[in-house]
Scaffold this active site. Structure first.
Site, mmCIF file in Angstrom:
data_model
loop_
_atom_site.group_PDB
_atom_site.id
_atom_site.type_symbol
_atom_site.label_atom_id
_atom_site.label_comp_id
_atom_site.label_asym_id
_atom_site.label_seq_id
_atom_site.Cartn_x
_atom_site.Cartn_y
_atom_site.Cartn_z
ATOM 1 N N LYS A 135 0.851 -1.203 0.000
ATOM 2 C CA LYS A 135 0.000 0.000 0.000
ATOM 3 C C LYS A 135 0.884 1.250 0.000
ATOM 4 O O LYS A 135 0.640 2.200 -0.757
ATOM 5 C CB LYS A 135 -0.873 -0.022 1.236
ATOM 6 C CG LYS A 135 -1.442 1.331 1.632
ATOM 7 C CD LYS A 135 -2.309 1.275 2.872
ATOM 8 C CE LYS A 135 -1.573 1.466 4.154
ATOM 9 N NZ LYS A 135 -1.234 2.836 4.524
ATOM 10 N N ASN A 136 1.935 1.239 0.823
ATOM 11 C CA ASN A 136 2.749 2.447 0.999
ATOM 12 C C ASN A 136 3.758 2.669 -0.109
ATOM 13 O O ASN A 136 4.485 3.657 -0.095
ATOM 14 C CB ASN A 136 3.438 2.432 2.374
ATOM 15 C CG ASN A 136 2.432 2.620 3.494
ATOM 16 O OD1 ASN A 136 1.258 2.936 3.234
ATOM 17 N ND2 ASN A 136 2.854 2.387 4.707
ATOM 18 N N CYS B 241 -4.022 12.529 12.881
ATOM 19 C CA CYS B 241 -4.629 11.192 12.741
ATOM 20 C C CYS B 241 -4.472 10.511 14.092
ATOM 21 O O CYS B 241 -3.837 11.017 15.001
ATOM 22 C CB CYS B 241 -3.992 10.446 11.588
ATOM 23 S SG CYS B 241 -2.735 9.297 12.046
ATOM 24 N N ASP C 82 5.511 0.529 11.844
ATOM 25 C CA ASP C 82 4.263 -0.104 11.388
ATOM 26 C C ASP C 82 4.149 -1.553 11.817
ATOM 27 O O ASP C 82 3.106 -2.169 11.631
ATOM 28 C CB ASP C 82 4.146 -0.020 9.866
ATOM 29 C CG ASP C 82 3.924 1.398 9.402
ATOM 30 O OD1 ASP C 82 3.979 1.642 8.189
ATOM 31 O OD2 ASP C 82 3.726 2.271 10.267
ATOM 32 N N ARG D 283 -8.246 -0.790 5.219
ATOM 33 C CA ARG D 283 -7.458 0.254 4.552
ATOM 34 C C ARG D 283 -6.152 -0.327 4.013
ATOM 35 O O ARG D 283 -5.600 0.173 3.045
ATOM 36 C CB ARG D 283 -7.105 1.366 5.551
ATOM 37 C CG ARG D 283 -8.297 2.095 6.084
ATOM 38 C CD ARG D 283 -7.873 3.313 6.847
ATOM 39 N NE ARG D 283 -6.910 4.108 6.074
ATOM 40 C CZ ARG D 283 -6.453 5.280 6.472
ATOM 41 N NH1 ARG D 283 -6.848 5.784 7.618
ATOM 42 N NH2 ARG D 283 -5.603 5.968 5.748
HETATM 43 C C1 EPZ Z 1 4.720 6.862 6.202
HETATM 44 O O1 EPZ Z 1 3.992 7.914 6.825
HETATM 45 C C2 EPZ Z 1 3.784 5.668 6.183
HETATM 46 N N1 EPZ Z 1 2.593 5.987 5.387
HETATM 47 C C3 EPZ Z 1 3.362 5.302 7.610
HETATM 48 O O2 EPZ Z 1 2.568 4.123 7.530
HETATM 49 C C4 EPZ Z 1 4.619 4.982 8.419
HETATM 50 O O3 EPZ Z 1 4.257 4.712 9.749
HETATM 51 C C5 EPZ Z 1 5.576 6.181 8.360
HETATM 52 O O4 EPZ Z 1 5.883 6.516 6.986
HETATM 53 C C6 EPZ Z 1 6.906 5.896 9.077
HETATM 54 O O5 EPZ Z 1 7.517 4.793 8.482
HETATM 55 C C7 EPZ Z 1 2.682 5.935 4.041
HETATM 56 O O6 EPZ Z 1 3.733 5.651 3.471
HETATM 57 C C8 EPZ Z 1 1.433 6.249 3.282
HETATM 58 P P1 EPZ Z 1 6.969 10.216 8.173
HETATM 59 P P2 EPZ Z 1 4.602 9.427 6.806
HETATM 60 O O7 EPZ Z 1 6.816 11.494 7.439
HETATM 61 O O8 EPZ Z 1 5.312 9.676 5.528
HETATM 62 C C9 EPZ Z 1 7.279 13.441 11.619
HETATM 63 C C10 EPZ Z 1 0.664 2.782 7.861
HETATM 64 O O9 EPZ Z 1 0.297 2.195 8.874
HETATM 65 N N2 EPZ Z 1 7.128 14.429 10.559
HETATM 66 O O10 EPZ Z 1 8.170 9.351 7.883
HETATM 67 O O11 EPZ Z 1 3.513 10.343 7.202
HETATM 68 C C11 EPZ Z 1 6.009 12.625 11.839
HETATM 69 O O12 EPZ Z 1 5.130 13.308 12.703
HETATM 70 C C12 EPZ Z 1 1.182 4.203 7.951
HETATM 71 O O13 EPZ Z 1 0.686 2.275 6.711
HETATM 72 C C13 EPZ Z 1 7.295 15.778 10.871
HETATM 73 O O14 EPZ Z 1 7.558 16.147 12.011
HETATM 74 O O15 EPZ Z 1 5.667 9.326 7.992
HETATM 75 C C14 EPZ Z 1 6.545 11.348 12.458
HETATM 76 O O16 EPZ Z 1 6.764 11.559 13.835
HETATM 77 C C15 EPZ Z 1 1.005 4.764 9.340
HETATM 78 N N3 EPZ Z 1 7.152 16.703 9.876
HETATM 79 C C16 EPZ Z 1 7.910 11.171 11.777
HETATM 80 O O17 EPZ Z 1 8.251 12.449 11.222
HETATM 81 C C17 EPZ Z 1 6.873 16.348 8.582
HETATM 82 O O18 EPZ Z 1 6.770 17.239 7.719
HETATM 83 C C18 EPZ Z 1 7.896 10.147 10.633
HETATM 84 O O19 EPZ Z 1 6.878 10.529 9.741
HETATM 85 C C19 EPZ Z 1 6.703 14.976 8.285
HETATM 86 C C20 EPZ Z 1 6.844 14.037 9.292
#
Ligand code: EPZ
Length: 418
Positions: free
Chosen positions: A22-23, A116, A304, A395
């Site tokens: 999915k990701n 979320c 995850d 999802r």
């Molecule tokens: C991706 O989310 C995945 N989703 C998530 O999977 C996964 O948990 C996550 O990466 C971490 O591996 C998809 O790929 C669609 P991040 P993403 O930006 O890109 C902080 C699932 O279950 N952050 O790497 O949103 C954020 O708050 C989902 O399939 C900022 O502070 O994750 C988090 O603490 C859940 N500012 C950390 O970085 C930003 O601008 C990692 O987030 C962006 C992120």
């Protein structure tokens, strides 16, 4: 609304075929907006997040043809560059269309995704990177309004972010000049995105490393096909299902290299498995030993998989410590597991997980991965467990109930009484 009835003390046997990731599919669908013609994705997971993203692409003016697990997208006539709140709120990864729309059309409006269940999940890193590439970014009425001709930049992320890395790669495709990204996320899903763009004719260096160099392109190829990688989190979930029930199950159509952190923990726990080229077979998981994890970016232990791994640790012979370092609220499965008799205590972002005897009861899913942890606990609990709000599961897990039933789980999908 539907709910699940799961009979405990399950013994599983057989094979599970893993679907596409999915990701990986989500950023690839966003990348299709860059192609001024057709492109095809194969091994597409048929899960609700993907259907939501396809609806968003249609809303923007793209068309698509779905045949089994392949989809051909035609973005020739994309005319609308506004991604509406109504869709983005359902699926926060919609924010990934920001990079594509801005790069191709030089202006767009994308709803802010909002928080979320698992955390605030800001997009400050996404926006800072786009501004550094020359975009004018305004936040108006809950929307990101972005405009401007993107130019080369050296982006150095303060913090590793999968989504921010993906959005920056997408934005760099039609940007003038050469964009470098330092401290890029290295997830396999990002490698898959780069593979897609390289097939489209984009020159990218450093694929799979924390330093990426993207050479801006004038035109991209059309009419090519890109295969979506196997879903390493779905695979890890089924590996935990086999281990928690001490069953002999083969998880196939996977890339075991993407599961290194989990299999390393299985070694520590004394879980016996056979490693193949595109499968892992769990052979036995008697006397599971305790293991500690700290979630981190790839190739570290994936956040995850944290909830699913926690359920497995309940079967261990001693206390395991789980340190969730990526999201500030990713322990919502804990209270539900404790209602099943688990012995888990929390101290901020650290969970202490002690050996537990689980008893079936009514539990409620709260987010995608927490839901799968409840399923794993239900499989091994004494008695029957009822899992409510299972739309979360749909999802990200294709045909979950069929795949589990096919290896011997007693699982029924029932309708909540009005
Ligand atoms: C991706 O989310 C995945 N989703 C998530 O999977 C996964 O948990 C996550 O990466 C971490 O591996 C998809 O790929 C669609 P991040 P993403 O930006 O890109 C902080 C699932 O279950 N952050 O790497 O949103 C954020 O708050 C989902 O399939 C900022 O502070 O994750 C988090 O603490 C859940 N500012 C950390 O970085 C930003 O601008 C990692 O987030 C962006 C992120």
């Amino acid at each position: 609304m539907k709910y699940l009835k799961i009979t405990g003390e399950a013994k599983l046997e057989g094979k599970v075929e893993i679907s596409g990731a999915k990701n990986a599919a989500l950023p690839l669908l966003a990348a299709a907006l860059l192609i001024k013609g057709k492109c095809t994705l194969t091994n597409l997971p048929l899960v609700s997040d993907i259907k939501t993203m396809l609806r968003l692409l249609e809303n923007l003016g793209a068309t698509y043809e779905l045949k089994g697990h392949s989809v051909t997208i035609d973005s020739s006539n994309v005319f609308n560059t506004k991604a509406l709140y109504d869709i983005v709120r359902k699926m926060r990864a919609s924010i990934l269309v920001l990079g594509s729309l801005l790069s191709r059309f030089k202006s767009c409006e994308v709803s802010l995704p909002g928080g979320c269940a698992i955390g605030q999940r800001p997009i400050d890193l996404h926006l800072k990177a786009l501004e550094k590439m020359g975009a004018k970014i305004e936040l108006v009425d809950g929307y990101v309004r972005a405009s401007g001709e993107l130019i080369e930049a050296n982006i150095h992320f303060d913090k590793i972010s999968v989504g921010a890395t993906e959005n920056t790669i997408l934005a760099a495709v039609y940007a003038k000049g050469i964009t470098t990204i330092i401290n890029a996320a290295q997830e396999p899903e990002i490698v898959n995105l780069c593979e897609f763009l390289i097939k489209a004719g984009v020159k990218i260096e450093g694929v799979g490393t924390s330093k990426l160099t993207i050479y801006g392109a004038k035109e991209l190829k059309t009419d090519f096909t890109c295969e979506i990688i196997p879903d390493r989190i779905e695979a890890g979930t089924y590996l935990c299902a086999a281990a928690i029930t001490n069953s002999n199950v083969e998880i196939c159509k996977i890339n075991p290299e993407h599961l290194g952190a989990l299999l390393n923990k299985f070694d520590e726990m004394g879980i016996v498995y056979e490693l193949g080229k595109d499968y892992v077979r769990i052979k036995s998981a008697n006397n599971i030993k305790a293991a500690n994890i700290k979630t981190s970016e790839y190739p570290g232990f994936p956040t995850d998989m944290q909830a699913q791994f926690m359920a497995l640790c309940l079967m261990a012979d001693a206390e395991s410590i789980i340190d969730e370092r990526l999201f500030e609220n990713r322990f919502m499965h804990v209270s539900e597991l404790n209602r099943m008799g688990a012995n888990i205590t929390l101290n901020n972002h650290i969970a202490s997980v002690k050996p537990s005897k689980l008893q079936g009861t009514h539990v409620m899913a709260t987010d995608l991965r927490a839901s799968s942890a409840l399923i794993l606990a239900a499989l091994v609990a004494k008695g029957t467990t009822y899992v409510h709000r299972i739309y979360h599961l749909e999802r990200g897990y294709e045909n979950l109930y069929e795949k589990l039933s096919n290896i011997g789980a007693k699982i029924e999908v029932l309708e909540e009484a009005e």
